[in-house]
Write a protein that holds these residues in place. Structure first.
Motif, PDB file in Angstrom:
ATOM      1  N   LEU A   1     -28.094  45.483  -9.499  1.00 34.33           N
ATOM      2  CA  LEU A   1     -27.744  46.794 -10.039  1.00 34.33           C
ATOM      3  C   LEU A   1     -28.019  47.896  -9.017  1.00 34.33           C
ATOM      4  CD1 LEU A   1     -26.805  48.481 -12.455  1.00 34.33           C
ATOM      5  CD2 LEU A   1     -29.196  48.541 -13.232  1.00 34.33           C
ATOM      6  N   GLU A   2     -29.188  47.844  -8.374  1.00 33.22           N
ATOM      7  CA  GLU A   2     -29.582  48.856  -7.400  1.00 33.22           C
ATOM      8  C   GLU A   2     -30.254  48.177  -6.209  1.00 33.22           C
ATOM      9  OE1 GLU A   2     -30.605  52.590 -10.420  1.00 33.22           O
ATOM     10  OE2 GLU A   2     -32.225  51.339  -9.633  1.00 33.22           O
ATOM     11  N   ARG A   3     -30.063  48.772  -5.049  1.00 38.62           N
ATOM     12  CA  ARG A   3     -30.647  48.238  -3.821  1.00 38.62           C
ATOM     13  C   ARG A   3     -31.517  49.292  -3.142  1.00 38.62           C
ATOM     14  NH1 ARG A   3     -27.025  43.952  -1.839  1.00 38.62           N
ATOM     15  NH2 ARG A   3     -25.119  43.898  -3.102  1.00 38.62           N
ATOM     16  N   PRO A   4     -32.493  48.851  -2.347  1.00 43.28           N
ATOM     17  CA  PRO A   4     -33.186  49.810  -1.486  1.00 43.28           C
ATOM     18  C   PRO A   4     -32.248  50.297  -0.393  1.00 43.28           C
ATOM     19  CG  PRO A   4     -33.923  47.574  -1.021  1.00 43.28           C
ATOM     20  CD  PRO A   4     -33.001  47.486  -2.215  1.00 43.28           C
ATOM     21  N   LEU A   5     -32.570  51.439   0.195  1.00 42.64           N
ATOM     22  CA  LEU A   5     -31.800  51.973   1.312  1.00 42.64           C
ATOM     23  C   LEU A   5     -32.751  52.257   2.470  1.00 42.64           C
ATOM     24  CD1 LEU A   5     -28.868  54.426   1.443  1.00 42.64           C
ATOM     25  CD2 LEU A   5     -30.882  54.919   2.839  1.00 42.64           C
ATOM     26  N   VAL A   6     -32.358  51.827   3.666  1.00 49.01           N
ATOM     27  CA  VAL A   6     -33.136  52.087   4.884  1.00 49.01           C
ATOM     28  C   VAL A   6     -32.385  53.118   5.716  1.00 49.01           C
ATOM     29  CG1 VAL A   6     -34.148  51.104   6.966  1.00 49.01           C
ATOM     30  CG2 VAL A   6     -34.087  49.747   4.858  1.00 49.01           C
TER      31      VAL A   6
ATOM     32  N   GLY B   1     -29.536  43.054 -13.104  1.00 52.31           N
ATOM     33  CA  GLY B   1     -29.214  43.250 -14.512  1.00 52.31           C
ATOM     34  C   GLY B   1     -28.215  44.348 -14.774  1.00 52.31           C
ATOM     35  N   HIS B   2     -26.911  44.010 -14.713  1.00 51.18           N
ATOM     36  CA  HIS B   2     -25.874  44.998 -15.040  1.00 51.18           C
ATOM     37  C   HIS B   2     -25.870  45.245 -16.565  1.00 51.18           C
ATOM     38  CE1 HIS B   2     -24.329  44.454 -10.956  1.00 51.18           C
ATOM     39  NE2 HIS B   2     -23.615  45.536 -11.196  1.00 51.18           N
TER      40      HIS B   2
END
Length: 287
Positions: free
Chosen positions: A33-38, A286-287
């Motif tokens: 659903l969501e990812r970290p961003l670097v 988890g969408h």
């Protein structure tokens, strides 16, 4: 890929500062659903931003499953806090678009190499200071919107004392030591020695350095980690026995045209950073 150019009104910006954001497409086939961003800040002694420490790093983090971004921040003759303001603005912008871009707003990590490490660490220690809110044209109560959630510091410039990389500080301060000292309510060289600014509000960090770095000495990382230890802030430090300054990925992908940049024993840092990210900033499913 999204390109963002900075507004002229942003604390002296307008000299070519640019943010490039690499967003992985959301897919109903993936349980993410969501990812970290670097967010990558290349090095360059505050005189330039290195290509070797920009997109090649961003692509590595994309391959890990993160989103990524590269900030080409303003350098000399721009002085403090121009680049810091651009970085804070970038974090805030990404957080504002978190839902649209499927970024976890609590997993925005700033990465910096060399002087870019000083920039990333500066946001880590100064994010809640009034002068930064003022430079952004915001209220201090909004500072959480540009706070980084973690830092990856690759052979960072940190200290302005005995082990300083003086060229970076000379470019950062320029001829405006008096003005910067007034802004920071302390002598500029001392206030920008970041091991002196760590607090319990500083985000966790992953650092790596080489013992034989002849450009930015390993004491820079040692001092910063020691300050984080005293503030009880989690930190992970890897010191490799050999290697010069500015290795980036330390492999063929980031070797320069003169043949410098390959140090096989240092190539593991990117895998260790991946483990650190997956442990502290797991993708949200988890969408």
């Amino acid at each position: 890929m999204i390109h963002i150019t900075y507004p002229m009104a942003l604390a002296g910006s307008g000299s070519g500062a640019k943010l490039t954001v690499y967003i992985q497409e959301d897919s109903p086939e993936l349980d993410i659903l969501e990812r970290p961003l670097v967010l990558v800040c290349p090095g360059g002694a505050y005189c330039m931003t290195s290509d070797r420490e920009a997109e090649p790093l961003a692509l590595q983090f994309l391959a890990m499953g993160c989103h990524a971004a590269v900030l080409r921040y303003s350098v000399a003759p721009a002085v403090f806090p121009t680049a810091l303001t651009e970085l804070a603005y970038s974090v805030g912008l990404i957080r504002n678009h978190a839902k649209e871009w499927h970024v976890n707003p609590a997993q925005i990590i700033v990465l910096g190499c060399s002087a870019g490490g000083h920039l990333a660490a500066s946001l880590g220690v100064f994010w809640n200071r009034d002068f930064l809110a003022e430079a952004l044209g915001k209220e201090p109560s909004e500072s959480g919107s540009w706070k980084p959630d973690g830092m990856i510091l690759c052979y960072p410039v940190i200290t302005s004392g005995e082990f300083a990389h003086r060229g970076s500080f000379e470019s950062l301060i320029g001829g405006q030591e008096k003005e910067i000292s007034e802004r920071l309510s302390a002598p500029a060289w001392e206030a920008l020695s970041l091991e002196k600014q760590v607090s319990a509000d500083t985000p966790p960090a992953f650092l790596w350095h080489t013992f034989t770095d002849d450009g930015v000495s390993v004491e820079n990382s040692l001092f910063f980690v020691s300050a984080m230890r005293k503030a009880n802030v989690p930190a992970e430090l890897h010191v490799y026995p050999c290697g010069g300054h500015g290795l980036s990925l330390a492999n063929q992908l980031t070797r320069n045209q003169g043949g410098f940049g390959i140090q096989e024993e240092c190539t593991s840092w990117i895998s260790l950073a991946r483990i650190w990210i997956e442990h502290r900033y797991p993708v949200k499913s988890g969408h």
